[in-house]
Design a protein around this motif. Structure first.
Motif, PDB file in Angstrom:
ATOM      1  N   PRO A 102       0.714  -1.239   0.166  1.00 39.05           N
ATOM      2  CA  PRO A 102       0.013   0.095   0.026  1.00 39.05           C
ATOM      3  C   PRO A 102       0.898   0.936   0.219  1.00 39.05           C
ATOM      4  O   PRO A 102       0.400   2.166  -0.630  1.00 39.05           O
ATOM      5  CB  PRO A 102      -0.546   0.115   0.953  1.00 39.05           C
ATOM      6  CG  PRO A 102      -0.382  -1.324   1.510  1.00 39.05           C
ATOM      7  CD  PRO A 102       0.278  -1.951   1.460  1.00 39.05           C
ATOM      8  N   ILE A 103       1.869   1.370   0.660  1.00 46.00           N
ATOM      9  CA  ILE A 103       2.727   2.505   1.151  1.00 46.00           C
ATOM     10  C   ILE A 103       3.497   2.705  -0.778  1.00 46.00           C
ATOM     11  O   ILE A 103       3.412   4.173  -0.926  1.00 46.00           O
ATOM     12  CB  ILE A 103       3.990   1.945   1.734  1.00 46.00           C
ATOM     13  CG1 ILE A 103       3.598   1.896   2.775  1.00 46.00           C
ATOM     14  CG2 ILE A 103       5.360   3.688   1.672  1.00 46.00           C
ATOM     15  CD1 ILE A 103       4.916   1.644   4.351  1.00 46.00           C
ATOM     16  N   VAL A 104       3.720   1.636  -1.311  1.00 44.40           N
ATOM     17  CA  VAL A 104       4.332   1.789  -2.641  1.00 44.40           C
ATOM     18  C   VAL A 104       3.258   2.977  -3.398  1.00 44.40           C
ATOM     19  O   VAL A 104       3.467   2.810  -4.373  1.00 44.40           O
ATOM     20  CB  VAL A 104       5.437   0.691  -3.006  1.00 44.40           C
ATOM     21  CG1 VAL A 104       5.915   0.709  -4.809  1.00 44.40           C
ATOM     22  CG2 VAL A 104       6.639   0.183  -2.474  1.00 44.40           C
ATOM     23  N   GLU A 105       1.808   1.507  -3.372  1.00 46.37           N
ATOM     24  CA  GLU A 105       1.451   2.385  -4.671  1.00 46.37           C
ATOM     25  C   GLU A 105       0.864   3.169  -3.782  1.00 46.37           C
ATOM     26  O   GLU A 105      -0.059   3.977  -5.035  1.00 46.37           O
ATOM     27  CB  GLU A 105      -0.641   0.973  -4.497  1.00 46.37           C
ATOM     28  CG  GLU A 105       0.140  -0.329  -4.991  1.00 46.37           C
ATOM     29  CD  GLU A 105      -1.398  -1.057  -4.757  1.00 46.37           C
ATOM     30  OE1 GLU A 105      -2.246  -1.089  -3.351  1.00 46.37           O
ATOM     31  OE2 GLU A 105      -1.318  -2.465  -4.824  1.00 46.37           O
TER      32      GLU A 105
ATOM     33  N   HIS B 107       3.496  10.300  -4.660  1.00 44.09           N
ATOM     34  CA  HIS B 107       4.190  10.731  -5.805  1.00 44.09           C
ATOM     35  C   HIS B 107       5.930  10.348  -5.354  1.00 44.09           C
ATOM     36  O   HIS B 107       6.537  11.441  -6.251  1.00 44.09           O
ATOM     37  CB  HIS B 107       4.126  12.179  -6.291  1.00 44.09           C
ATOM     38  CG  HIS B 107       2.505  12.556  -6.778  1.00 44.09           C
ATOM     39  ND1 HIS B 107       2.512  11.938  -8.206  1.00 44.09           N
ATOM     40  CD2 HIS B 107       1.806  13.311  -5.890  1.00 44.09           C
ATOM     41  CE1 HIS B 107       0.701  12.336  -8.557  1.00 44.09           C
ATOM     42  NE2 HIS B 107       0.321  13.018  -7.217  1.00 44.09           N
ATOM     43  N   ILE B 108       5.750   9.860  -4.446  1.00 40.68           N
ATOM     44  CA  ILE B 108       7.303   9.397  -3.754  1.00 40.68           C
ATOM     45  C   ILE B 108       7.676   8.054  -4.217  1.00 40.68           C
ATOM     46  O   ILE B 108       7.552   7.745  -5.128  1.00 40.68           O
ATOM     47  CB  ILE B 108       7.318   8.996  -2.437  1.00 40.68           C
ATOM     48  CG1 ILE B 108       7.086  10.390  -2.046  1.00 40.68           C
ATOM     49  CG2 ILE B 108       8.394   8.436  -2.277  1.00 40.68           C
ATOM     50  CD1 ILE B 108       6.359   9.887  -0.064  1.00 40.68           C
ATOM     51  N   LEU B 109       9.301   8.355  -5.188  1.00 40.01           N
ATOM     52  CA  LEU B 109       9.778   7.684  -6.002  1.00 40.01           C
ATOM     53  C   LEU B 109      10.207   6.149  -4.721  1.00 40.01           C
ATOM     54  O   LEU B 109      10.883   6.806  -3.879  1.00 40.01           O
ATOM     55  CB  LEU B 109      11.013   8.366  -6.727  1.00 40.01           C
ATOM     56  CG  LEU B 109      11.922   7.211  -7.356  1.00 40.01           C
ATOM     57  CD1 LEU B 109      11.395   6.695  -8.459  1.00 40.01           C
ATOM     58  CD2 LEU B 109      13.249   8.324  -7.924  1.00 40.01           C
ATOM     59  N   PHE B 110       9.913   5.884  -5.744  1.00 42.67           N
ATOM     60  CA  PHE B 110      10.846   4.264  -4.321  1.00 42.67           C
ATOM     61  C   PHE B 110      11.875   2.873  -5.481  1.00 42.67           C
ATOM     62  O   PHE B 110      11.152   2.110  -6.566  1.00 42.67           O
ATOM     63  CB  PHE B 110       9.529   3.137  -3.718  1.00 42.67           C
ATOM     64  CG  PHE B 110       8.593   3.660  -3.095  1.00 42.67           C
ATOM     65  CD1 PHE B 110       8.735   3.178  -1.983  1.00 42.67           C
ATOM     66  CD2 PHE B 110       7.601   4.423  -3.456  1.00 42.67           C
ATOM     67  CE1 PHE B 110       7.585   3.785  -0.651  1.00 42.67           C
ATOM     68  CE2 PHE B 110       6.678   5.168  -2.350  1.00 42.67           C
ATOM     69  CZ  PHE B 110       6.775   4.860  -1.309  1.00 42.67           C
TER      70      PHE B 110
ATOM     71  N   GLN C 158       5.324  -6.945  -7.762  1.00 42.93           N
ATOM     72  CA  GLN C 158       6.666  -6.267  -9.003  1.00 42.93           C
ATOM     73  C   GLN C 158       6.170  -5.444 -10.401  1.00 42.93           C
ATOM     74  O   GLN C 158       6.542  -4.635 -10.628  1.00 42.93           O
ATOM     75  CB  GLN C 158       6.541  -8.004 -10.003  1.00 42.93           C
ATOM     76  CG  GLN C 158       7.115  -8.807  -8.975  1.00 42.93           C
ATOM     77  CD  GLN C 158       7.099 -10.016 -10.005  1.00 42.93           C
ATOM     78  OE1 GLN C 158       7.718 -10.430 -10.966  1.00 42.93           O
ATOM     79  NE2 GLN C 158       6.467 -11.396  -9.078  1.00 42.93           N
ATOM     80  N   GLY C 159       4.903  -5.237 -10.197  1.00 44.13           N
ATOM     81  CA  GLY C 159       4.421  -4.495 -10.544  1.00 44.13           C
ATOM     82  C   GLY C 159       4.354  -2.711 -10.632  1.00 44.13           C
ATOM     83  O   GLY C 159       4.056  -2.008 -11.095  1.00 44.13           O
ATOM     84  N   ARG C 160       4.388  -2.480  -8.989  1.00 42.78           N
ATOM     85  CA  ARG C 160       5.226  -1.490  -8.611  1.00 42.78           C
ATOM     86  C   ARG C 160       6.516  -0.803  -9.442  1.00 42.78           C
ATOM     87  O   ARG C 160       6.604   0.627  -8.075  1.00 42.78           O
ATOM     88  CB  ARG C 160       4.532  -1.383  -6.925  1.00 42.78           C
ATOM     89  CG  ARG C 160       3.428  -1.484  -6.832  1.00 42.78           C
ATOM     90  CD  ARG C 160       2.311  -0.457  -7.548  1.00 42.78           C
ATOM     91  NE  ARG C 160       0.938  -0.854  -8.066  1.00 42.78           N
ATOM     92  CZ  ARG C 160       0.205   0.105  -8.125  1.00 42.78           C
ATOM     93  NH1 ARG C 160       0.719   0.695  -9.224  1.00 42.78           N
ATOM     94  NH2 ARG C 160      -1.368  -0.186  -8.189  1.00 42.78           N
ATOM     95  N   PHE C 161       7.248  -1.507  -9.279  1.00 42.16           N
ATOM     96  CA  PHE C 161       8.596  -1.559  -9.551  1.00 42.16           C
ATOM     97  C   PHE C 161       8.306  -1.808 -11.013  1.00 42.16           C
ATOM     98  O   PHE C 161       9.606  -3.130 -11.391  1.00 42.16           O
ATOM     99  CB  PHE C 161      10.355  -2.865  -8.926  1.00 42.16           C
ATOM    100  CG  PHE C 161       9.802  -2.026  -7.464  1.00 42.16           C
ATOM    101  CD1 PHE C 161      10.214  -1.134  -6.926  1.00 42.16           C
ATOM    102  CD2 PHE C 161       8.924  -2.759  -6.417  1.00 42.16           C
ATOM    103  CE1 PHE C 161       9.940  -0.473  -5.563  1.00 42.16           C
ATOM    104  CE2 PHE C 161       8.353  -1.767  -5.526  1.00 42.16           C
ATOM    105  CZ  PHE C 161       9.003  -1.153  -5.429  1.00 42.16           C
ATOM    106  N   PRO C 162       8.732  -1.199 -12.345  1.00 34.32           N
ATOM    107  CA  PRO C 162       8.597  -1.854 -13.476  1.00 34.32           C
ATOM    108  C   PRO C 162       9.516  -2.095 -14.451  1.00 34.32           C
ATOM    109  O   PRO C 162      10.307  -2.605 -14.939  1.00 34.32           O
ATOM    110  CB  PRO C 162       7.213  -0.615 -14.485  1.00 34.32           C
ATOM    111  CG  PRO C 162       7.503   0.597 -13.510  1.00 34.32           C
ATOM    112  CD  PRO C 162       7.582   0.031 -11.703  1.00 34.32           C
TER     113      PRO C 162
END
Length: 231
Positions: free
Chosen positions: A71-74, A89-92, A111-115
């Motif tokens: 949730p934090i990354v999303e 809008h934070i870059l992870f 995985q989908g949040r780190f394309p």
């Protein structure tokens, strides 16, 4: 309190009144939300190899941690001591060695949040040499400063630094590649005798040249079994 102490106290008190901490906090949160970068190191530690058929134990715990991070990354609201922060809008950026698991072992949603995936190359001898010489807090400067507390003046010449870089790269190739951490173990072994005998050394000027490096590290490089325990 005495007048000099009171003057300093009053100056600090008046200076604090000039800064609106509420405005500063609000501005900081805004900067974080719009330009913040979060680096997640060793993310491979929460990735479990798939295909073993297990549905319990540490693998479940690892997946639970991934779902907590998701949730934090999303994009969500995180409560901090300075107030609520939106992470939309934070870059992870995540990194890991992935010796055991693979990036594909992470849950699909994460995985989908780190394309964008980038594979890093191993450090070369030239990279090690730059690490030893360019940073403001390089190991060379750290050891020089540490031995200076014992009254020793430690100086490295260019050939010595090149030889140290060569040894670190060679050991990384022949054993486990632990990156720049190898330089720390090599430097520790190289200066072991000097560090131990520093207080009672008569000659306070220690020069580290190629011969010094070869003398202290040559046997370690040759003896693979010994190197396994020392480096």
């Amino acid at each position: 309190m005495k007048v000099p102490e009171a003057l300093e106290f009053l100056a600090q008190e008046e200076a604090a009144k000039l800064v609106d901490m509420e405005a500063v906090t609000k501005f900081a949160i805004e900067r974080v939300e719009q330009n913040g970068i979060v680096f997640l190191d060793e993310i491979d530690k929460i990735a479990a190899p798939r295909g073993d058929g297990r549905g319990y134990g540490p693998d479940v715990s690892r997946e639970g941690v991934q779902r907590d991070i998701l949730p934090i990354v999303e994009g969500s609201t995180v409560t901090t001591k300075y107030g609520a922060v939106r992470t939309d809008h934070i870059l992870f950026i995540a990194a890991g060695a992935f010796h055991v698991a693979k990036p594909s072992d992470l849950i699909p949603e994460l995985q989908g949040r780190f394309p964008i995936r980038v594979e890093l190359d191993s450090l070369t001898k030239e990279d090690f040499l730059r690490i030893l010489t360019e940073p403001d807090n390089s190991l060379v400067k750290q050891y020089s400063a540490m031995l200076a507390t014992e009254g020793l003046s430690l100086e490295f010449d260019a050939e010595a630094l090149k030889e140290i870089s060569d040894v670190a790269a060679e050991v990384n190739q022949q054993m486990e590649d632990i990156g720049a951490r190898r330089l720390h173990t090599v430097m520790e072994k190289l200066l072991e005798e000097v560090s131990f005998h520093a207080p009672e050394m008569g000659d306070k000027n220690v020069g580290v040249d190629r011969a010094f490096v070869e003398k202290n590290l040559s046997e370690i490089v040759k003896d693979r079994d010994l190197r396994r325990y020392i480096l």
